[in-house]
Motif scaffolding. Structure first.
Motif: not given
Lengths: 335, 475
Positions: B49-50, A245, A204-205, A196, A288, A201, B172-173, A192, A284, A209, A286, A198-199, A194, A207, A252
């Motif tokens: 996942x989050x 982890x 925030x946190x 694109x 809010x 904020x 935007x996630x 797998x 990425x 994987x 960004x 991962x976005x 990816x 994860x 992760x």
């Protein structure tokens, strides 16, 4: 990761497989001893005073070197020493016709690799054909053989001990008529991928994987890096920033309390005995405000639409009321 | 002779004019109601996942949303009976929007269950019921067509929302996407604004004396009170007078004595066990047969495209002079056709067989969806439709939720998908045949019931085309 050229002395101990594997080694050793004994006998004839030490020294040397070969040849009856982990056996065969063939071999552990190439004879049906083995494009010394035509095919086979990461590469059997088969050895690839980012904020946190295909009880070592193609920095678990982890086939990386500096490429590496594979993940970060802009735009559009629809409705109902009043007046007049 | 379902309305349905704007509004509402929960599955992986939860825990989100949508049916129908379609749809739109915005700030999975699942589900229920109800008030003669067109919203919105959600997710996630979806779903309020109560249309015209009916279809009464209007329609006053006494009939349990309703309910409960499962398992079955992921997804696209075009066409067919009076048979045929499709499916082989099945199944699914609510309207009539729909949705909640997991367990135990399709085939064919037989008797009984009635009343309510021309002449 792959050494250039064939410098490993161990290579000389790779021997062709015969059904009576172990004895072949002993036989070849004996044959080598015989050859050198003949040579030294010849020397003895020239140097008339027979010095047994002269004879003894090369024989001793030969014996010790033979001893070394013995431990390295295939002998199913010999148990390997405890320090070397038992190698699994992996066999691959390829049948060639007129085109080159590439075979991908996924290695998860150290193996004894038996490779076999069979070339189907063409119309000429030459009685003999030479072939050799090469590694990463360079011919392996002493691997050139002349094979005889047997059941319409020329067969060549060789054993390779893949005992460390340096030995992973592309092994090829090359026939005289330039037809070749390439066996590309590699650690397992990530399925797998990816592409694109991962976005997430700020504050925030997130994860990240990483999952590898494999059997369930397989336990992998995982490493994480941050950086780019050229420069990667190893990530170690810091309690307030990173949390790693890892469990068997998945790992992760949790990044806590994100900042703009955390954006970029992260690499998870699955470490096998034969090497490691890396998988890049782009992050990425960004604020809010980014999604808030389209949200407000659509909100305003919706409110406008609703207001317009209600206004139109009020206008229409006012028109109908005035029309209705006129009708009533007319009806009253008629009456 | 067409059987007459009690369609005693206080007004004559316009069958056009603003009605087509209402169809667009219903199209939007129905589209969001059905397609929105399905399209959210794109976010599940990242949310899983989050929050570090298992796959089944995240799948619960879909189930909670669907369950709330169906459980909200009766609540929705009570509100529609009381206040009309427009306020309920606008409230529903606001609810879903608020749910999505709140959930974008969510910190636990429970937060998501409550916001997106419960509040969102209820909000969507407040969209679905009124949208279907208002079509019944605006259309009579062209109602099957209007229903077919409105139900087309579901596949169209799914085709739009699926790639849109993917785009939002990449940009935007999941948090930002939920926020933006909160604003997109506010378009339900636009749809609600379009759902003008029908009384306003005929406000200036006094119509012929009202026959009695057991529940006020007061789309306009309460709304008119709040809207400023200078009409002096005497019936409006009478409606408002009747308002309080009708409140007790908000939940119409007398429907359980209605023969047609009972036939519909029993057949549908069995049918819904096997209605959605074939869609859910189409892609997994294709992958099981060795088809690659993209071709398997393409099957669903073919299915959705066929579905999209068949729905309005079915509506149109249902409207034709020949079929309209016997529309129950048409529905029975559609259900049985689905059953036969599933039963024959295990015989198909290879990718071309799957494509053929996707096309035929798309036709069947579209036909049943387009007629699903039209036949209920036909049986119970527009005044009682809202309550009927509320009861039907809450009872159908069970089969819809239990069907796919139960059939999935069937696949797990046998390891083969063909048993699933055979079971679905039986689950569709049996109700189909049941409908055929029961409606034959129902039509007979209705004919017998109408004969003495026709002698008593000069004006017969009903769905005959002749009556429509009479009404037009009387204008």
């Amino acid at each position: 990761m792959r050494p250039d050229g064939i410098t490993n002395t161990e290579m000389s101990h790779d021997v062709t497989v015969k059904p009576d594997g172990g004895r072949a080694g002993a036989r070849s050793c004996a044959a080598a001893a015989e050859r050198s004994a003949r040579r030294s006998r010849g020397r003895r004839m020239k140097t008339m005073p027979a010095s047994w030490k002269l004879l003894l020294l090369p024989t001793l040397l030969l014996m010790t070197s033979c001893g070394r070969t013995d431990t390295k040849t295939l002998d199913p009856t010999q148990t390997p020493p405890a320090s070397v982990p038992p190698l699994a056996d992996l066999k691959r065969e390829v049948v060639l016709k007129s085109e080159n063939v590439t075979e991908n071999i996924e290695l998860r552990q150290l193996v004894r690799l038996f490779l076999e190439c069979s070339l189907t004879a063409d119309q000429n049906k030459l009685p003999n054909m030479t072939a050799f083995w090469s590694r990463d494009g360079q011919e392996i010394p002493d691997s050139r053989l002349t094979v005889a035509l047997e059941k319409e095919q020329y067969g060549i086979q060789r054993l390779f001990n893949i005992t460390s990461e340096e030995k992973v590469g592309t092994y090829s059997c090359v026939f005289e008529n330039k037809v070749r088969a390439d066996f590309v050895l590699a650690t397992p690839r990530f399925r797998e991928k990816r592409d694109k980012p991962v976005v997430s904020y700020v504050h925030d946190f997130v994860v990240l994987p990483c999952k590898m295909e494999g059997s369930e009880n397989e336990s992998l070592t995982w490493l994480w890096f941050k950086g780019n193609e050229t420069h990667k920095e190893r990530i170690s678990a810091q309690p307030d920033r990173f949390e790693i982890r890892s469990q068997n086939l998945t790992s992760r990386l949790k990044l806590i309390n994100l900042t703009f500096a955390d954006a970029g490429f992260y690499y998870c590496a699955a470490v096998y005995a034969v090497g490691s594979t890396m998988n890049p993940i782009k992050l990425k970060v960004i604020t809010f405000w980014e999604p808030l802009k389209p949200f407000i735009a659509i909100l305003i559009a919706v409110v406008l639409l609703v207001v317009v629809i209600f206004l139109c409705e009020k206008q229409q109902s006012k028109k109908k009321v005035t029309e209705g009043n006129e009708e009533n007046v007319d009806q009253n007049n008629i009456k | 002779m067409p059987p007459a379902a009690a369609t005693n309305l206080a007004h004559k349905p316009p069958d056009g004019g603003w009605g087509w704007a209402v169809v667009v509004a219903a199209f939007i509402s129905i589209g969001f109601s059905y397609a929105f929960p399905k399209s959210l599955t794109i976010y599940f992986k990242e949310i899983q996942e989050y929050f570090s939860v298992s796959y089944s825990e995240i799948a619960w989100l879909s189930s909670v949303m669907l369950a709330s949508m169906y459980a909200g049916g009766p609540v929705s129908s009570i509100l529609v009976n009381r206040y009309g379609s427009r306020p309920v749809v606008m409230l529903g739109g606001l609810m879903v929007s608020a749910a999505m915005v709140l959930s974008s700030f969510g910190t636990t999975i429970i937060h998501l269950y409550l916001c997106v699942g419960v509040i969102g589900g209820f909000g969507l229920a407040f969209n679905l019921q009124p949208a279907l109800t208002i079509i019944g008030t605006y259309f009579q003669a062209k109602r099957p067509l209007a229903n077919g067109l409105a139900m087309t919203g579901s596949p169209v919105f799914l085709s739009i929302l699926a790639p849109l959600n993917q785009f939002l997710f990449d940009s935007y996630g999941w948090r930002g996407s939920f926020l933006i979806l909160g604003s997109i779903v506010l378009n339900c309020c636009v749809a609600g604004a379009l759902m003008r109560p029908v009384h306003k249309q005929v406000a200036s015209k006094p119509s012929s004396p009202l026959p009695k009916f057991n529940k006020a279809v007061d789309e306009g009464a309460a709304a008119d009170a709040s809207m400023q209007t200078a009409d002096s329609d005497p019936e409006e006053r009478r409606h408002e007078g009747k308002g309080p006494s009708q409140a007790s009939k908000l939940a119409d349990f007398s429907l359980f004595k209605h023969r047609g309703f009972l036939i519909y309910l029993t057949g549908n409960v069995v049918m819904f066990f096997g209605f959605f499962a074939p869609v859910v398992f189409l892609a997994p079955y294709a992958k099981h047969q060795g088809i690659d992921e993209y071709s398997a997804a393409f099957l669903l696209t073919i299915f959705a495209l066929v579905d999209m075009f068949i729905r309005p066409f079915t509506g149109f067919l249902g409207n034709t002079r020949r079929i309209r009076p016997k529309i129950q048979y048409f529905f029975s045929f559609a259900v049985s056709y689905n059953g036969i499709c599933h039963l024959l499916f295990p015989l198909a082989s290879g990718y071309s067989g799957l494509v053929v099945y996707a096309v035929f199944f798309g036709v069947g699914f579209g036909m049943v969806s387009a007629l699903l609510f039209e036949v209920l309207m036909d049986l119970v009539g527009a005044p009682r439709f809202s309550s009927a729909l509320g009861l039907v949705t809450i009872i159908e909640c069970g089969p819809v939720l239990l069907g796919p997991p139960m059939l999935g367990a069937l696949v797990d135990t046998f390891g083969e998908y063909k048993y699933l399709y055979v079971t679905c085939g039986v689950l569709m064919l049996a109700p189909g045949l049941f409908f055929f037989i029961m409606h034959y008797f129902n039509y007979k009984k209705l004919k017998e019931e109408q004969k003495p009635e026709a002698a008593v009343e000069t004006r017969r309510p009903g769905e005959t085309v002749e009556l429509k021309t009479n009404d037009e002449a009387s204008k």
